[in-house]
Design an enzyme around this catalytic site. Structure first.
Site, short mmCIF file in Angstrom:
data_model
loop_
_atom_site.label_atom_id
_atom_site.label_comp_id
_atom_site.label_asym_id
_atom_site.label_seq_id
_atom_site.Cartn_x
_atom_site.Cartn_y
_atom_site.Cartn_z
N HIS A 44 134.72 -7.17 74.15
CA HIS A 44 135.61 -6.17 73.55
C HIS A 44 135.23 -6.04 72.08
CE1 HIS A 44 137.96 -6.00 77.11
NE2 HIS A 44 138.53 -7.17 76.95
N CYS A 83 130.26 -9.01 83.27
CA CYS A 83 130.92 -9.05 84.58
C CYS A 83 130.04 -9.70 85.65
CB CYS A 83 131.35 -7.66 85.02
SG CYS A 83 132.52 -6.89 83.86
N ARG A 96 142.77 -13.86 83.33
CA ARG A 96 142.63 -12.67 84.18
C ARG A 96 141.54 -12.91 85.21
NH1 ARG A 96 137.75 -11.09 83.03
NH2 ARG A 96 136.98 -11.08 80.88
N GLY A 97 141.46 -12.03 86.18
CA GLY A 97 140.35 -12.08 87.13
C GLY A 97 139.06 -11.62 86.49
N GLY A 98 137.95 -11.94 87.15
CA GLY A 98 136.65 -11.47 86.68
C GLY A 98 135.88 -12.52 85.91
N SER A 156 139.08 -1.73 79.93
CA SER A 156 138.39 -1.31 78.70
C SER A 156 137.41 -0.21 79.08
CB SER A 156 137.66 -2.48 78.04
OG SER A 156 136.68 -3.03 78.89
#
Length: 218
Positions: free
Chosen positions: A79, A174, A72-74, A158
Site C-alpha cells: 500500500h 499476492c 486478513r486473508g491473502g 486497494s
C-alpha cells in the site's frame, strides 16, 4: 446515494497503517454492539507491506518499507500513495452471512467502477484480485483481502490509480510471481482519487443490493 446506516469517510493525506488497524478493530466492536453505524473508509497509506494469514516469508524479497501482519486473508501486498484503499466495516449478520458472496460483490463493485473510466477489468477464477489485459499485457490492478469477525467485515480492497509500481518489487504480490501489477495511469487512463471516490459512491447501492445472499428468511 449513501444509506443512512453507513458512514462514508474519506481521509485526506496519508493515514498510518497501525492507526487504521486500531480504528477498524474499534469500529467492529462498536458495530457489533449496535453503538455505531457501518463504515466505508477510503484512504491512502504511507508505503507499507502487509502480510495476510497465508503470507510466505520467502515472498518478502526486499522489506524496504515497514511490514505489518494484518489478520486478513491473502498473502503480501503493498500500500502506498497513489493507491485508493477502501476499508469496509459491514455487518454481514444483516447483509447475509455469505463471505463468498461478499467478496464476489466487492469484485463486481470495483470492476464496474473501473469500467466507468474505460478500464476493462475482471476477476479471474483461482486468482484473487482485479485484473486487466490479456496475454502478455495481463496484469493486476486491484487487490482484495478481507477478514470477518463476529460477522463484521474488516479490511477490503486497494486499487492502483497512480502508485509507484516499482515498490511492488519488494514482495511477490499476492503470491503470484508470474503476473505484473499495473495502474490506471500506466494504462493511459489517469483517474484522480476524488473522481474514483465519486464513482464508487455512485455504485455503492448496486454493491449493497448484491449482498442478501445467505440471508435467513424473515
Amino acid at each position: 446515494m449513501i444509506p443512512d446506516d453507513i458512514e462514508w469517510r474519506v481521509s485526506a493525506g496519508l493515514t498510518p497503517y497501525a492507526e487504521s488497524l486500531a480504528e477498524m478493530e474499534a469500529r467492529v466492536a462498536a458495530v457489533a454492539g449496535r453503538e455505531a453505524r457501518e463504515l466505508v473508509w477510503l484512504l491512502e497509506h504511507p508505503p507499507v507491506y502487509t502480510a495476510g494469514t497465508s503470507a510466505d516469508p520467502a515472498e518478502l524479497i526486499d522489506p524496504r518499507f515497514p511490514v505489518f501482519d494484518t489478520g486478513r486473508g491473502g498473502r503480501y501486498t503493498y500500500h502506498g500513495p497513489g493507491q485508493r484503499v477502501g476499508y469496509l466495516v459491514l455487518d454481514l449478520d444483516k447483509r447475509g452471512r455469505d463471505v463468498r458472496c461478499f467478496v464476489h460483490a466487492l469484485e463486481q463493485w470495483l470492476i464496474a467502477t473501473l469500467g466507468d473510466f474505460g478500464i476493462a477489468a475482471r476477476a479471474e477464477p483461482g486468482r484473487v484480485g482485479i485484473w486487466t489485459g490479456q496475454g502478455a499485457a495481463e496484469a493486476k490492478i486491484g487487490a482484495i483481502g478481507v477478514r470477518v469477525k463476529r460477522w463484521i467485515t474488516l479490511h477490503g480492497f486497494s486499487v492502483n490509480l497512480d502508485p509507484d509500481l516499482s515498490h511492488f518489487g519488494g514482495i511477490v504480490p499476492c503470491g503470484l510471481p508470474d503476473y505484473p501489477v499495473t495502474s490506471a495511469a500506466a494504462l493511459g487512463r489517469p483517474i484522480s482519487l476524488a473522481d474514483f471516490d465519486a464513482a464508487l459512491a455512485a455504485r455503492l447501492p448496486d454493491f449493497l443490493a448484491a449482498l442478501p445472499c445467505g440471508r435467513k428468511p424473515a
